[in-house]
Design a protein around this motif. Sequence first.
Motif, short mmCIF file in Angstrom:
data_model
loop_
_atom_site.label_atom_id
_atom_site.label_comp_id
_atom_site.label_asym_id
_atom_site.label_seq_id
_atom_site.Cartn_x
_atom_site.Cartn_y
_atom_site.Cartn_z
N PHE A 16 38.20 38.65 28.94
CA PHE A 16 36.80 38.69 29.40
C PHE A 16 36.06 37.44 28.97
O PHE A 16 35.36 36.81 29.78
CB PHE A 16 36.10 39.94 28.85
N ILE A 17 36.21 37.05 27.72
CA ILE A 17 35.51 35.86 27.23
C ILE A 17 36.08 34.60 27.88
O ILE A 17 35.33 33.69 28.24
CB ILE A 17 35.58 35.80 25.69
N THR A 21 34.02 32.04 30.33
CA THR A 21 34.00 30.60 30.11
C THR A 21 34.40 29.85 31.36
O THR A 21 33.77 28.86 31.74
CB THR A 21 34.94 30.22 28.95
N ASP A 22 35.45 30.31 32.02
CA ASP A 22 35.91 29.68 33.27
C ASP A 22 34.81 29.75 34.33
O ASP A 22 34.54 28.76 35.01
CB ASP A 22 37.17 30.38 33.74
N MET A 45 30.64 37.24 43.51
CA MET A 45 32.06 37.45 43.77
C MET A 45 32.92 36.52 42.91
O MET A 45 33.98 36.91 42.44
CB MET A 45 32.38 37.23 45.25
N LEU A 46 32.45 35.30 42.70
CA LEU A 46 33.18 34.37 41.84
C LEU A 46 33.21 34.89 40.40
O LEU A 46 34.24 34.82 39.73
CB LEU A 46 32.54 32.98 41.90
N ALA A 47 32.09 35.44 39.94
CA ALA A 47 32.04 36.01 38.59
C ALA A 47 32.98 37.19 38.46
O ALA A 47 33.75 37.29 37.50
CB ALA A 47 30.61 36.43 38.24
N ILE A 48 32.94 38.09 39.43
CA ILE A 48 33.81 39.27 39.38
C ILE A 48 35.27 38.86 39.40
O ILE A 48 36.08 39.33 38.61
CB ILE A 48 33.48 40.22 40.56
N TYR A 49 35.62 37.94 40.29
CA TYR A 49 37.00 37.49 40.40
C TYR A 49 37.46 36.80 39.11
O TYR A 49 38.54 37.10 38.59
CB TYR A 49 37.15 36.54 41.59
N ALA A 54 40.97 37.12 34.71
CA ALA A 54 41.27 36.68 33.35
C ALA A 54 41.51 37.86 32.41
O ALA A 54 42.36 37.79 31.53
CB ALA A 54 40.13 35.81 32.82
N SER A 55 40.79 38.96 32.61
CA SER A 55 40.99 40.13 31.76
C SER A 55 42.37 40.76 31.99
O SER A 55 43.05 41.14 31.03
CB SER A 55 39.90 41.18 32.03
#
Length: 133
Positions: A16-17, A21-22, A45-49, A54-55
Amino acid sequence: MTIINRIIVTGLIAGFISGTTDFTFSIINIFGIFLPIVLTVDIQMLAIYSIITASLWGIVWVLLYAFFYDHIPGKGVSRGLFFGLIIWIIAPTSNWIISAACGYYLWAIQTAIVTFFSIGIVYGLILGYIYKE
Protein backbone atom coordinates in the motif's frame (compact mmCIF):
# COMPACT_ATOMS: atom_id res chain seq x y z
CA MET A 1 0.15 -14.26 14.78
CA THR A 2 0.75 -17.07 12.34
CA ILE A 3 3.27 -16.78 9.55
CA ILE A 4 0.56 -16.58 6.86
CA ASN A 5 -1.17 -13.71 8.65
CA ARG A 6 2.18 -11.95 9.13
CA ILE A 7 2.99 -12.35 5.42
CA ILE A 8 -0.41 -11.02 4.31
CA VAL A 9 -0.41 -8.06 6.69
CA THR A 10 3.20 -7.12 5.94
CA GLY A 11 2.62 -7.42 2.19
CA LEU A 12 -0.51 -5.30 2.28
CA ILE A 13 1.06 -2.55 4.39
CA ALA A 14 4.32 -2.39 2.44
CA GLY A 15 2.52 -2.71 -0.90
CA PHE A 16 0.00 0.00 0.00
CA ILE A 17 2.73 2.46 0.92
CA SER A 18 4.78 1.51 -2.14
CA GLY A 19 1.75 1.94 -4.42
CA THR A 20 0.98 5.30 -2.85
CA THR A 21 4.56 6.40 -3.49
CA ASP A 22 4.37 5.24 -7.10
CA PHE A 23 1.07 7.06 -7.58
CA THR A 24 2.44 10.24 -5.99
CA PHE A 25 5.49 10.28 -8.27
CA SER A 26 3.25 9.68 -11.28
CA ILE A 27 0.88 12.51 -10.41
CA ILE A 28 3.26 15.24 -9.33
CA ASN A 29 5.42 14.35 -12.32
CA ILE A 30 8.61 14.96 -10.43
CA PHE A 31 10.46 13.47 -13.37
CA GLY A 32 8.66 15.60 -15.94
CA ILE A 33 12.00 16.72 -17.29
CA PHE A 34 11.98 13.55 -19.38
CA LEU A 35 8.43 13.61 -20.73
CA PRO A 36 5.31 15.60 -20.01
CA ILE A 37 2.74 13.61 -18.11
CA VAL A 38 0.04 12.08 -20.27
CA LEU A 39 -2.75 10.45 -18.31
CA THR A 40 -4.98 8.16 -20.32
CA VAL A 41 -7.21 7.48 -17.32
CA ASP A 42 -8.59 9.70 -14.62
CA ILE A 43 -6.60 10.18 -11.44
CA GLN A 44 -8.93 8.07 -9.28
CA MET A 45 -8.50 5.02 -11.54
CA LEU A 46 -4.74 5.51 -11.57
CA ALA A 47 -4.73 5.64 -7.76
CA ILE A 48 -6.87 2.53 -7.45
CA TYR A 49 -4.77 0.62 -9.97
CA SER A 50 -1.42 1.67 -8.48
CA ILE A 51 -2.34 0.92 -4.89
CA ILE A 52 -4.22 -2.34 -5.45
CA THR A 53 -1.60 -3.73 -7.82
CA ALA A 54 1.25 -2.85 -5.47
CA SER A 55 -0.62 -4.32 -2.49
CA LEU A 56 -1.24 -7.63 -4.25
CA TRP A 57 2.32 -7.86 -5.53
CA GLY A 58 3.46 -6.90 -2.04
CA ILE A 59 1.99 -10.13 -0.68
CA VAL A 60 3.75 -12.18 -3.38
CA TRP A 61 7.08 -10.48 -2.67
CA VAL A 62 6.75 -11.07 1.07
CA LEU A 63 6.16 -14.76 0.33
CA LEU A 64 9.45 -14.80 -1.56
CA TYR A 65 11.11 -12.79 1.21
CA ALA A 66 9.94 -15.28 3.84
CA PHE A 67 11.09 -18.21 1.71
CA PHE A 68 14.58 -16.79 1.11
CA TYR A 69 14.85 -15.01 4.47
CA ASP A 70 17.87 -16.97 5.71
CA HIS A 71 19.76 -16.47 2.45
CA ILE A 72 19.39 -12.69 2.22
CA PRO A 73 22.40 -10.84 3.67
CA GLY A 74 22.02 -8.23 6.38
CA LYS A 75 19.70 -7.80 9.34
CA GLY A 76 16.41 -5.97 9.73
CA VAL A 77 16.05 -2.90 7.55
CA SER A 78 19.24 -3.53 5.57
CA ARG A 79 17.97 -7.02 4.69
CA GLY A 80 14.67 -5.57 3.50
CA LEU A 81 16.46 -2.87 1.52
CA PHE A 82 18.67 -5.48 -0.18
CA PHE A 83 15.60 -7.53 -1.08
CA GLY A 84 13.79 -4.41 -2.33
CA LEU A 85 16.68 -3.67 -4.68
CA ILE A 86 16.54 -7.24 -6.00
CA ILE A 87 12.81 -6.84 -6.62
CA TRP A 88 13.47 -3.49 -8.32
CA ILE A 89 15.82 -5.19 -10.77
CA ILE A 90 13.50 -8.13 -11.48
CA ALA A 91 9.92 -6.82 -11.38
CA PRO A 92 9.80 -3.83 -13.78
CA THR A 93 12.44 -5.12 -16.21
CA SER A 94 9.81 -6.23 -18.74
CA ASN A 95 8.29 -2.71 -18.77
CA TRP A 96 11.72 -1.18 -19.36
CA ILE A 97 12.50 -3.56 -22.22
CA ILE A 98 9.11 -3.09 -23.88
CA SER A 99 9.34 0.70 -23.57
CA ALA A 100 12.84 0.78 -25.01
CA ALA A 101 11.98 -1.66 -27.82
CA CYS A 102 9.02 0.46 -28.86
CA GLY A 103 11.18 3.58 -28.99
CA TYR A 104 9.99 5.09 -25.72
CA TYR A 105 13.44 5.35 -24.18
CA LEU A 106 12.52 8.25 -21.95
CA TRP A 107 9.53 6.36 -20.53
CA ALA A 108 11.88 3.49 -19.68
CA ILE A 109 14.16 5.89 -17.79
CA GLN A 110 11.26 7.51 -15.97
CA THR A 111 9.78 4.12 -15.04
CA ALA A 112 13.15 2.91 -13.78
CA ILE A 113 13.56 5.96 -11.54
CA VAL A 114 10.02 5.88 -10.15
CA THR A 115 10.13 2.15 -9.45
CA PHE A 116 13.54 2.52 -7.84
CA PHE A 117 12.04 4.79 -5.21
CA SER A 118 8.68 3.05 -4.80
CA ILE A 119 9.86 -0.58 -4.90
CA GLY A 120 13.58 -0.53 -4.24
CA ILE A 121 13.67 1.98 -1.42
CA VAL A 122 10.21 2.43 0.12
CA TYR A 123 8.99 -1.17 -0.15
CA GLY A 124 12.33 -2.62 0.93
CA LEU A 125 12.67 -0.35 3.96
CA ILE A 126 9.13 -0.99 5.15
CA LEU A 127 9.46 -4.73 4.56
CA GLY A 128 12.68 -4.89 6.56
CA TYR A 129 11.18 -2.83 9.38
CA ILE A 130 7.87 -4.68 9.70
CA TYR A 131 8.73 -8.31 8.92
CA LYS A 132 10.32 -10.22 11.78
CA GLU A 133 11.24 -13.89 11.58
